[in-house]
Design a protein around this motif. Structure first.
Motif, short mmCIF file in Angstrom:
data_model
loop_
_atom_site.label_atom_id
_atom_site.label_comp_id
_atom_site.label_asym_id
_atom_site.label_seq_id
_atom_site.Cartn_x
_atom_site.Cartn_y
_atom_site.Cartn_z
N VAL A 77 0.85 -1.18 0.00
CA VAL A 77 0.00 0.00 0.00
C VAL A 77 0.88 1.24 0.00
N ASP A 78 0.63 2.15 -0.93
CA ASP A 78 1.32 3.44 -0.96
C ASP A 78 0.37 4.50 -0.44
N LEU A 79 0.83 5.27 0.55
CA LEU A 79 0.03 6.34 1.15
C LEU A 79 0.78 7.66 1.01
N VAL A 80 0.05 8.72 0.74
CA VAL A 80 0.57 10.07 0.88
C VAL A 80 -0.30 10.71 1.95
N VAL A 81 0.31 10.98 3.11
CA VAL A 81 -0.42 11.47 4.27
C VAL A 81 0.04 12.87 4.61
N SER A 82 -0.91 13.79 4.74
CA SER A 82 -0.64 15.15 5.23
C SER A 82 -1.41 15.33 6.52
N HIS A 83 -0.71 15.67 7.60
CA HIS A 83 -1.37 15.81 8.89
C HIS A 83 -0.43 16.54 9.85
N SER A 84 -1.01 17.22 10.85
CA SER A 84 -0.18 17.92 11.82
C SER A 84 0.29 17.01 12.96
N ARG A 85 -0.35 15.84 13.10
CA ARG A 85 0.05 14.91 14.16
C ARG A 85 -0.35 13.49 13.75
N PRO A 86 0.53 12.78 13.05
CA PRO A 86 0.17 11.45 12.55
C PRO A 86 -0.23 10.46 13.64
N ALA A 87 0.19 10.70 14.88
CA ALA A 87 -0.21 9.79 15.97
C ALA A 87 -1.71 9.77 16.17
N ASP A 88 -2.43 10.78 15.69
CA ASP A 88 -3.89 10.82 15.80
C ASP A 88 -4.57 9.85 14.84
N LEU A 89 -3.84 9.38 13.84
CA LEU A 89 -4.46 8.61 12.75
C LEU A 89 -4.45 7.11 13.00
N ASP A 90 -5.57 6.48 12.66
CA ASP A 90 -5.66 5.03 12.57
C ASP A 90 -6.08 4.75 11.13
N ILE A 91 -5.29 3.94 10.43
CA ILE A 91 -5.57 3.63 9.02
C ILE A 91 -5.57 2.11 8.86
N MET A 92 -6.69 1.59 8.39
CA MET A 92 -6.87 0.15 8.26
C MET A 92 -7.31 -0.20 6.84
N LEU A 93 -6.81 -1.33 6.33
CA LEU A 93 -7.20 -1.85 5.02
C LEU A 93 -8.03 -3.10 5.23
N GLU A 94 -9.19 -3.17 4.53
CA GLU A 94 -10.07 -4.33 4.61
C GLU A 94 -10.19 -4.97 3.23
N ALA A 95 -9.97 -6.28 3.18
CA ALA A 95 -10.11 -7.04 1.93
C ALA A 95 -11.59 -7.31 1.66
N PRO A 96 -11.94 -7.66 0.42
CA PRO A 96 -13.34 -7.95 0.09
C PRO A 96 -13.96 -9.05 0.95
N ASP A 97 -13.14 -9.97 1.47
CA ASP A 97 -13.69 -11.06 2.30
C ASP A 97 -13.79 -10.68 3.78
N GLY A 98 -13.49 -9.42 4.12
CA GLY A 98 -13.64 -8.96 5.50
C GLY A 98 -12.39 -8.99 6.34
N ARG A 99 -11.32 -9.63 5.85
CA ARG A 99 -10.06 -9.61 6.60
C ARG A 99 -9.54 -8.18 6.64
N ALA A 100 -8.98 -7.78 7.77
CA ALA A 100 -8.53 -6.39 7.91
C ALA A 100 -7.15 -6.33 8.56
N VAL A 101 -6.38 -5.31 8.16
CA VAL A 101 -5.03 -5.08 8.69
C VAL A 101 -4.89 -3.61 9.06
N MET A 102 -4.36 -3.35 10.27
CA MET A 102 -4.05 -1.98 10.67
C MET A 102 -2.74 -1.60 9.96
N LEU A 103 -2.81 -0.60 9.10
CA LEU A 103 -1.61 -0.16 8.38
C LEU A 103 -0.75 0.75 9.23
N MET A 104 -1.39 1.69 9.93
CA MET A 104 -0.63 2.57 10.83
C MET A 104 -1.55 3.11 11.90
N SER A 105 -0.99 3.21 13.13
CA SER A 105 -1.74 3.76 14.25
C SER A 105 -0.76 4.27 15.29
N ASP A 106 -0.95 5.52 15.71
CA ASP A 106 -0.19 6.11 16.82
C ASP A 106 1.31 6.20 16.54
#
Length: 190
Positions: A77-106
Motif C-alpha cells: 500500500v502506498d500512502l501520501v499522508v498530510s497531517h499535523s500529528r500522525p499519531a492521531d491517525l488510525d488507518i486500516m485496510l479491509e479485503a473484500p472477504d472482510g479480513r482487515a489489517v491496521m496499516l498505521m496507528s499512533d
C-alpha cells in the motif's frame, strides 16, 4: 446528520493499493511480481480530507480491484499522508472477504508534514514512535503509544477486529471492493 460540523485544516490522504495475485493466465505484457504473480493495482479515486477527531471525509474509501478468480499473494500500500500529528491517525485496510489489517496507528508523535509511505510486510523497519519519520517503506505499525489514543476504535460500520500483518491477507480473493478506513481519534490536530 449532526448539526455539529467538524473541520479539516489541510489534513489529507491519497492511496494506491497493489496486489500480487495468482490465478488464470493473463495477457502477455501484464505486470508481474518477482514471484511471477500478476500485479493488480487500484487507488482511491481522489485525495480526501481527514477530519479532526472523526472519520475521514470518505469513510470508508473504496479501492476496486478487477482480478476475477485471483488469490492474493502479496499486498503493498502506498500512502501520501498530510497531517499535523500522525499519531492521531488510525488507518486500516479491509479485503473484500472482510479480513482487515491496521496499516498505521499512533506513529510519529509530534510532527507536521506530508509523508510518502509504502507499507510492505517485507520492509526492514516499522514506523517510528517519535519523529523524524522520513518518507520510506515500512511494515504495518500499530504502536498504541502514549502520544496517541491507545484505543483503536473505528466508528461503525468498520471492522471491529484486525491484525497487524499484511501477510494475513494472503490467500484472500483479490477481486472486489477493498476498503480503506481512516479515522482521526484525538481532538486538537488535523
Amino acid at each position: 446528520m449532526s448539526s455539529l460540523r467538524r473541520r479539516s485544516t489541510g489534513a489529507a490522504l491519497a492511496t494506491v493499493l497493489a496486489l500480487a495475485a495468482t490465478g488464470p493466465a493473463i495477457a502477455d505484457g501484464a505486470a508481474s511480481s518477482s514471484s511471477g504473480a500478476a500485479v493488480f493495482t487500484g487507488s482511491v479515486t481522489e485525495e480526501f480530507a481527514i477530519i479532526d477527531d472523526a472519520p475521514a471525509a470518505s469513510y470508508p474509501s473504496p479501492i476496486v480491484i478487477d482480478a476475477p478468480d485471483h488469490i492474493v499473494d502479496e499486498v503493498v500500500v502506498d500512502l501520501v499522508v498530510s497531517h499535523s500529528r500522525p499519531a492521531d491517525l488510525d488507518i486500516m485496510l479491509e479485503a473484500p472477504d472482510g479480513r482487515a489489517v491496521m496499516l498505521m496507528s499512533d506513529v510519529a508523535c509530534v510532527r507536521i508534514g506530508t509523508w510518502r509511505l509504502r507499507i510492505d510486510q517485507r520492509a526492514e523497519e516499522s514506523m517510528p514512535l517519535v519523529p523524524p519519520m522520513p518518507d520510506g517503506t515500512y511494515r504495518p505499525t500499530n504502536l498504541d503509544s502514549v502520544c496517541g489514543n491507545p484505543d483503536d476504535d473505528f466508528p461503525a460500520p468498520a471492522p471491529t477486529t484486525w491484525t497487524d500483518s499484511l501477510d494475513d491477507l494472503v490467500g484472500s480473493p483479490a477481486n472486489g471492493a477493498w476498503r480503506l478506513w481512516v479515522t482521526d481519534d484525538t481532538p486538537g490536530h488535523s
